[in-house]
Every structure is written in C-alpha cells, then in structure tokens.
Design a protein around this motif. Structure first.
Motif, mmCIF file in Angstrom:
data_model
loop_
_atom_site.group_PDB
_atom_site.id
_atom_site.type_symbol
_atom_site.label_atom_id
_atom_site.label_comp_id
_atom_site.label_asym_id
_atom_site.label_seq_id
_atom_site.Cartn_x
_atom_site.Cartn_y
_atom_site.Cartn_z
ATOM 1 N N ASN A 697 -62.990 -30.265 12.456
ATOM 2 C CA ASN A 697 -62.619 -29.669 14.010
ATOM 3 C C ASN A 697 -63.320 -31.026 14.897
ATOM 4 O OD1 ASN A 697 -62.216 -28.479 16.240
ATOM 5 N ND2 ASN A 697 -63.147 -26.524 15.385
ATOM 6 N N TYR A 700 -63.499 -30.065 18.460
ATOM 7 C CA TYR A 700 -64.926 -29.421 18.915
ATOM 8 C C TYR A 700 -65.836 -30.573 19.056
ATOM 9 C CZ TYR A 700 -69.145 -27.000 18.211
ATOM 10 O OH TYR A 700 -70.316 -26.553 18.121
ATOM 11 N N ASP A 750 -66.513 -26.118 10.838
ATOM 12 C CA ASP A 750 -66.183 -24.905 11.123
ATOM 13 C C ASP A 750 -65.154 -24.639 11.825
ATOM 14 O OD1 ASP A 750 -66.121 -22.101 11.492
ATOM 15 O OD2 ASP A 750 -68.245 -21.958 11.995
ATOM 16 N N MET A 751 -63.824 -24.382 11.185
ATOM 17 C CA MET A 751 -62.943 -24.379 12.163
ATOM 18 C C MET A 751 -62.614 -23.292 13.327
ATOM 19 S SD MET A 751 -61.423 -27.204 11.393
ATOM 20 C CE MET A 751 -59.837 -27.214 11.918
ATOM 21 N N SER A 752 -63.534 -22.264 13.107
ATOM 22 C CA SER A 752 -63.554 -21.266 14.093
ATOM 23 C C SER A 752 -64.281 -21.531 15.283
ATOM 24 C CB SER A 752 -64.056 -20.169 13.500
ATOM 25 O OG SER A 752 -65.548 -20.220 13.226
ATOM 26 N N LYS A 753 -64.944 -22.950 15.392
ATOM 27 C CA LYS A 753 -65.831 -23.134 16.665
ATOM 28 C C LYS A 753 -64.603 -23.707 17.742
ATOM 29 C CE LYS A 753 -69.994 -23.141 14.838
ATOM 30 N NZ LYS A 753 -71.211 -22.179 15.576
ATOM 31 N N LYS A 754 -65.081 -23.260 19.036
ATOM 32 C CA LYS A 754 -64.355 -23.578 20.019
ATOM 33 C C LYS A 754 -65.178 -24.177 21.122
ATOM 34 C CE LYS A 754 -60.600 -21.697 18.344
ATOM 35 N NZ LYS A 754 -59.363 -22.500 18.042
ATOM 36 N N SER A 796 -57.777 -30.993 20.358
ATOM 37 C CA SER A 796 -57.716 -29.700 20.608
ATOM 38 C C SER A 796 -56.295 -29.140 20.580
ATOM 39 C CB SER A 796 -58.360 -29.110 21.635
ATOM 40 O OG SER A 796 -58.024 -29.458 23.006
ATOM 41 N N ASP A 799 -54.676 -29.677 17.238
ATOM 42 C CA ASP A 799 -55.261 -28.750 16.182
ATOM 43 C C ASP A 799 -54.679 -27.093 16.324
ATOM 44 O OD1 ASP A 799 -56.823 -30.511 14.997
ATOM 45 O OD2 ASP A 799 -58.891 -29.686 15.990
ATOM 46 N N GLU A 800 -54.159 -26.864 17.624
ATOM 47 C CA GLU A 800 -53.571 -25.462 18.132
ATOM 48 C C GLU A 800 -52.138 -25.534 17.339
ATOM 49 O OE1 GLU A 800 -53.804 -24.503 21.985
ATOM 50 O OE2 GLU A 800 -55.943 -24.792 22.247
#
Length: 841
Positions: A697, A700, A750-754, A796, A799-800
């Motif tokens: 990520n 991030y 951790d790909m859920s981190k924003k 970012s 990634d989206e």
C-alpha cells in the motif's frame, strides 16, 4: 586340432549331420568373435580378402563333407563330379563384409550317373544349419544365360563370379557361358545399369548419416564403374586403364577413398554386430575408435571420422561420374546426338545441347580466368552442366594466390541468376575453395546438432539454391527489390553465413570477421560489408527468437531489432533466415514457422518507429553484456541469472550498477512470495528500499510521509511477482522518527489502511497518458509544481483503479517534479484514461 581332423573323427563315429553342423557352427562363431582382433591388424580391402578366404574354407569343408557323406570310400576325382561352387557379388570379388550375405551360386550338370540335386540340397542344408547366411542360386549350366536375363542384379552378380571349389572342368565351361553373358547386348545392359544407378542415387542421397554402400559416393557407385569396365574390357581392374583413360593421381585418390570406405563399413558391421551399412550417429563413437581416430584441438574423433567419410564419398562420387562418362560416351552415342553437338557448338570441344553444357574429354584444360569468363555467359537459370565440363575445368591452371583480376571476375559472377548451378559446378571441380579460400575448413564438415541434414558445405550450397528459388511471394518481393549490389551481397552472405564453423569460437562472430576480410578483397563498399557483418553475426537470431521466445512481448522485439540497426537489415535477415531454414532439412521451414516468422517480421518493422525505445533497449543490451561478464553474476545460479535478464524494465539496468543489480536480485530471490523486506538509510537523506512479494500500500506510506519532500522514487517489477521500490527524500528524518517510519512500512502491507490526502494542483497540460507507447505499456508524464503528498495522491488513485506500475521514475529539480510512470495496460486503463486524468487534475 584342426576342424578337418575333428570332422574326420566324427565321421569315424558315424556322427549325424546335426553334430557336424554344430561343430562347424562353433568354429564359425569362434572365428567371428575374433574378428575385432583381426581387424586391428588388417583393415580395408586386406581385411575383406582375409575374411572372404576364411569363408571359402568353411564352404569348402561343407562341400567336401557332403561328397564324403554321399560317396564314402568310393569318392571320384573332384573334376569328375559335375558340380562347381561359385562366389558372386561382393563374395565373388573378395570384398565380403562381416555380416553380409554370402552370395553363392551352384552350377551343375544333371548327369544320370550321379544323384546331383539331392547332394546339392544336403550341402545347402548343412551350411544353413551351421549358421551361414547364404544368398544362393542353383542352376544347370545351360540355364545360366536365361537366369542372367531375369534381373539386372543377377547379371551383375554373375559378372563377379569366382571359382571356390568343385569341378574345374565344369568351371571352364561355366566361365565360357559367363563371358557370353558379359558380352551380350553391351549397350542395352550398360543403359540398364546407368538407369538403375541413377534411381539408386536418387533414393539414397548424401546425408549426415550416409549409407556406405548405397548412398551417392558409396561403394555401389564404384561397383557400377567396375561392372561397366567388365562389360567393355572383360576386366573389372580399373588400374589397367591408367593412364590411357584415368589419370594416375586421380586413380590414387580414388583408391585411397575406396580403401577408407572398406574400413568404415567393416568397422560398422563389427560395431553393430549385424549387417549395418548406414553410419548412424549411435555407431560413430565406436567406429571412430576402431579406426584409430583421436581427439584433436578443433575436431574430436567422431567429427574426424564423419568428415573423412563424407570427403571420401565425395571423391568417389566425382571420380565415378567422370570415368563412367568417359567409358560409356562412345557406346551410348548415336547420330542424333552428334548432330545436336554440331548444332550447339560454342567453340572447339565445347557444346550446348538442350541447355546442357558439354565438353570434349580431349579439350585442353583452360586457365581459371578463362573458366570465369566462360561462366559469365551461362546465365540461364535452367542451365545444367555435364560431368564432362566438370572434368574440363577441374584441371584448370591457377596461381596459389588469387589475383585482383580473379576477385573482380568472381564478384561479377555473383550477378548471375544461375549462381547455385555455377557454385555447384565449381564445388564439384574443387575450384570453389580456390576462389573462396576460407571455405576449406568447412568442406565436408559434419553437423551433429540434430537439425542439419547435410554437412556445412552442402548446406551452404542448398541455402543459395533456396535464395534463388524463393517460393514465398512476399519474401521474393523483398529480394527482387534489392539493388544489384544488394543482390550480390545477399548471395554471398547466404552462401558464407556458416563460414566460421570448424574453427574455435563462436562461428557467427568468427564468420563475420572472415566475411569482412574476404568481402574487402572483392571491393564491396564499407556500408555493404558492415551490413553483411550484422547479418552473419546474427544469422540465427530471427529463427531462434521466433521459435524460442514470446514474439508478442515488446521487450523481446526491441531486444531483437536493437541488434539490427535498421529496417533494411531486418528485411535482409528475413531473406537469409528463409534460405537458411529451408536448407536445414525438409521439416524446419513449415507452414507454421513461415507464419510465425512473418508475424515477427511485421511486429519488428512496426517497432522500428519507436526510436526512443530502440535507443533505450540498445543501451540496456550493452549493460546486460557487461553484467553477464562479471564474476559475481556468473557465480549466481543459472535459474537466477535467467530471471535477472528477464526483468522487463530497461531503466533497472540503466540506473543500477552491476553489483547493485546482483544485490537486489539476490535479496528478491531470498524473499518469500508471501513476505517482504525493507531497509532504511538516513545518512545524508532518508532512503527506503522495499522488496515485496505481498501487495504494498504505497499510497498509504507516501501519504503518512507527505510531510517529507519526496525527491526520487523508482519502482521496478522484478520476477516471481516481486517488486522493488526505492524511495528517496530530500531531507533526513529525525532519529526519533525512524521507529515510527519502520512501523509505517510494516503497516503499509495492510491494504485496508487508508489516509486522507489533499488533492494536488495539477494544471491541464501538466499530465498526460500515452496509451500508444507500446503494446504492453502506457506511459504517464507528470511535470508540475512540487507539492507534498503529490505522489501519495497519484498512487492512491492508481490503487483504487487497480492500475499496476511496472516502473516509476520520480525526480524533483528546482521545485518542479518530473515524473515518468510506465503502467501496465489493462482494458480499463485506456478506456478510462480521461476520467483518470480528471481525478488527478
């Protein structure tokens, strides 16, 4: 105790025929097992004669035992029994090979006082029971002539008849009949012989695994010549015709070649332990050892054997063709032929009949210069040359070193549309190696690569043939469009593309150097010579790349064309590849390979428009070559070396030093696919390097570090789905921040981190996406004011949208950032490029 004495003992004991045959069989088996030792001392014709005489002994023993069995103590004189045993074929001429059939003819008279036929039958059964491979014929004396007319093979076998044992009185009568057979209808028999000869040669052409007996230049060619001598002169001794019809030196070379083939065939039978006349690759090591060949600097023993065999067969082929023509010309000539010769007279002793060039055997040999001038006239692609013309020019006078005039004449010859026929003619006359001196090391040079059907010299000639007979319309149009010098150069390149073989080193590199030296003597232009050097240096590149690599991969295509330098050289290489592949063997240039090569050619031509990429790829190849020579790279496992060179990013090779590349790929290889490793440096500035197998990520991480000024970032796709990230900032981080940065890096997997990011200001015109950059990649340029969090925001967004970066080059100079991103093409990327730009600007 001798076998005769043992048989006498068995007879005294009233032994059965089975016991007698068993005894003889044991002695034959013992004799055959000793042949390897005998062969060491006696090879060639001498070995065959000794073997034949030994077989004579066994047959004579069987015949005498049969008489003893039938007559007992009332044995008549041998001459009084109307039976004669006659050796025929190779057995008759005392050239019986170890496991060849024993051609035996039994001639008899059905005298009422003797029960002849059961006696002959008993003898044959005994021979078969003793394990002898008899190919027999049994005839009454009066049947011989009719039997000879049944088949040409029978007639030729009878020509080589030799007395073994039996009645000498009957043998004299048999000889008289055989002489009549030999003299009967000479012209018709010779015509049949030549027709059968041509048919056999077409069925058994020369190849890398020649049939020593049946192939072109094999023993059967010599047999045919001997049979013709026998018919015409009553003797098969070619030596008797020296020097009236046959030159002493030529006869000596012929006999030496023939003697060598006798040795090869005998060794081949002994090695295979059966009748084996084809010199298959599997037998070559043992045969070469039996013949005493030893490894040398440039040729191992097996190569020496194969090359000498091919050379000797070539000598026999040419010699037999010349002297067969000399011997038969007068008997086969008729008035219509004489009229055609008169009408087609070119000059005294030289004729053109039906586009076939013929020379008188009495015509005085010319100079090499005269030969080259003559050949300029013969420009009809359908023109052929009689063996008499080969004989005429092969004795031409020439100095040891070619003059400039000779080179000029030879260069002009390259314009001839019938060059394959002319080169083949000069090759048969042993003049081609005089005109092209570097040709000598590849003469009759065997090629044991599993692909080539012919030795190097023959393959080179066949390549030239396929150049002059291009069947593919598109490739033919490429060749036809060449200027005269281009066609001349192409013909010479095609013929000399393998000229570097037979020497130590890479034959392509050596061939290019040899060609340069030779083409300079022919006064080709520097531009033409440099083109030829590239073609010969890379003559296997197109076929190898098309067959072994992914031709739809841009890196592959760019790597290929960067070596060629221009579309023109690509066209020439395509032509050369066509000719070369067609000459390898009948199966290499198939419909599939033709289609593959055409597609590869089309992709490559298109790619020449990408000049920037070609230059970049060329520089990468130079760096690759430096890397491949480094001891550290050579110490890597072969698999890792291959993985390293498969990395697609050119910038990875251009920006990293060799030792850095090695360190990175070693670290990547040690990183598990579901793991990562990183390193933080903080000497003059903060630097982070990451090698990851897991998803990373990066948006991030950059967002969390946006308080730092990003100076430089490189992203390279490595191998096994691993990536390398090199991130540099303009300033150092505070030492107390380093544990936090380390934690941030760990959290970035951790790909859920924003992270909440401020949208940067990017004006229109400061960002673009080139979706036509290449077939596999799009290229994004960002040239805008440097802003904290700029790249974090861009990453970012990527990634989206599931956009994967293959390579990123980030630079910040004088408060402006100049970013170049190589992005893997996806279906969504180029369809949505405008919306992506809207997100960013």
């Amino acid at each position: 105790m001798e076998i005769e004495e043992l048989i006498e003992d068995l007879i005294d004991k009233n032994a059965s025929d089975f016991e007698i045959s068993k005894l003889i069989k044991e002695h034959i088996k013992s004799y055959l097992s000793s042949l390897n030792e005998i062969f060491i001392e006696n090879q060639g014709k001498d070995f065959l004669v000794k073997h034949t005489k030994k077989i004579d002994q066994f047959i004579t023993i069987i015949y005498k035992y049969t008489l003893r069995k039938h007559f007992g103590n009332y044995m008549p004189f041998a001459n009084a029994i109307p039976i004669v045993l006659v050796g025929m074929g190779s057995y008759g001429r005392e050239e019986l090979c170890v496991y060849s059939d024993i051609d035996l003819m039994v001639v008899y008279k059905a005298v009422p006082g003797y029960n002849i036929e059961p006696m002959i039958q008993a003898m044959l059964y005994l021979a078969w029971d003793a394990g002898m491979k008899l190919g027999h014929r049994t005839h009454k004396l009066e049947e011989l002539r009719n039997a000879s007319n049944q088949d040409l093979t029978i007639k030729t076998a009878m020509m080589e008849s030799r007395f073994l044992c039996g009645s000498k009185l009957l043998w004299m009568e048999t000889e008289r009949e055989l002489i009549k057979i030999q003299k009967w209808n000479k012209k018709n028999v010779i015509t049949q012989l030549l027709e059968a000869h041509a048919e056999r040669r077409e069925k058994h052409p020369m190849s890398m695994e020649p049939n020593i007996k049946e192939s072109v230049g094999g023993l059967r060619d010599a047999n045919t010549l001997f049979w013709i001598c026998k018919i015409l002169f009553g003797s098969a001794r070619l030596r008797d015709l020296v020097p009236e019809l046959i030159d002493e030196e030529e006869f000596r070379e012929f006999r030496v070649a023939l003697e060598f083939l006798y040795r090869v065939r005998s060794a081949l039978h002994l090695s295979a332990k059966k009748k084996q006349d084809v010199l298959n690759l599997e037998f070559i090591p043992d045969v070469s050892e039996k013949l005493g060949f030893q490894d040398k600097h440039l040729k191992n023993a097996q190569m020496q054997l194969a090359s000498k065999t091919l050379s000797c067969m070539h000598t026999i082929d040419i010699t037999c063709k010349i002297f067969t023509k000399k011997l038969t010309a007068s008997i086969l000539c008729d008035m219509s032929s004489i009229d055609k010769l008169r009408q087609g007279r070119i000059e005294k002793g030289l004729y053109k009949v039906d586009n076939h060039i013929i020379a008188s055997f009495k015509k005085k040999s010319p100079s090499l210069s005269t030969v080259l001038d003559q050949l300029q006239q013969f420009d009809d692609p359908k023109m052929t040359f009689d063996i008499s013309y080969v004989n005429y020019i092969m004795h031409s006078k020439h100095p040891l070193h070619n003059s400039q005039k000779t080179y000029k004449q030879f260069k002009n010859l390259l314009l001839n549309p019938n060059l394959y026929a002319l080169f083949s003619l000069l090759y048969e006359a042993s003049l081609l190696q005089q005109l092209i001196k570097p040709l000598k090391p590849i003469l009759h040079l065997a090629q044991f690569d599993g692909y080539h059907k012919f030795p190097v010299d023959t393959h080179s000639l066949h390549s030239l043939y396929h150049l002059e007979n291009i069947k593919d319309p598109f490739i033919k149009s490429l060749f036809d469009d060449l200027c005269p010098e281009g066609k001349m150069l192409m013909k010479l390149v095609v013929f000399m593309h393998d000229i570097g073989k037979g020497r130590k080193g890479d034959h392509s590199e050596l061939g290019a150097k040899i060609f340069k030296s030779y083409a300079t003597k022919l006064k080709f232009s520097d531009e033409a010579i440099n083109t030829a050097i590239i073609l010969i240096k890379y003559h296997t590149l197109m076929s190898n790349t098309a067959s072994r690599e992914d031709i739809y991969n841009e890196k592959v295509v760019l790597s290929f064309i960067s070596k060629l330098q221009s579309p023109h050289i690509l066209k020439l290489l395509y032509i050369l590849t066509y000719a070369d592949m067609n000459a390898v063997n009948d199966a290499i240039y198939s419909g599939f390979s033709a289609k593959l090569l055409r597609e590869f050619y089309n992709f490559s031509i298109e790619m020449f428009n990408k000049e920037e990429l070609i230059d970049e790829t060329t520089r990468r190849l130079r760096r690759e070559n430096i890397l491949k020579k480094s001891p550290e790279f050579l110490a890597l496992p072969k698999a890792l070396q291959k993985k390293t060179l498969s990395i697609q990013s050119n910038f990875f090779f251009l920006k990293q030093k060799s030792y850095e590349i090695i360190q990175i790929v070693q670290a990547a290889e040690e990183t598990p696919e579901n793991d990562y490793r990183f390193k933080i440096t903080n000497d003059s500035h903060l630097g982070i390097t990451v090698i990851r197998g897991l998803s990373f990520n990066i948006g991030y991480l950059l967002g969390k570090l946006s308080y730092l000024d990003l100076a430089h970032m490189n992203i390279y796709k490595l191998f096994d789905d691993k990536k390398y990230f090199q991130i540099d900032f303009n300033e150092k981080a505070h030492e107390s921040d380093l544990p936090l940065i380390e934690e941030l890096i760990n959290n970035s997997f951790d790909m859920s981190k924003k992270v909440t990011l401020k949208k940067p200001i990017i004006l229109k015109g400061e960002i673009d996406i080139d979706c036509e950059h290449s077939k596999s990649y799009a290229l994004m340029h960002i040239n805008t004011k440097n802003q904290n969090g700029l790249m974090a925001y861009v990453m970012s967004i990527f990634d989206e949208h599931g956009i994967d970066i293959a390579m990123a080059k980030i630079q910040t100079i004088k408060n402006r950032t100049r970013n170049l991103l190589l992005i893997e093409k996806t279906a969504n990327l180029c369809k949505n490029d405008k919306s992506i730009l809207d997100y960013l600007s």
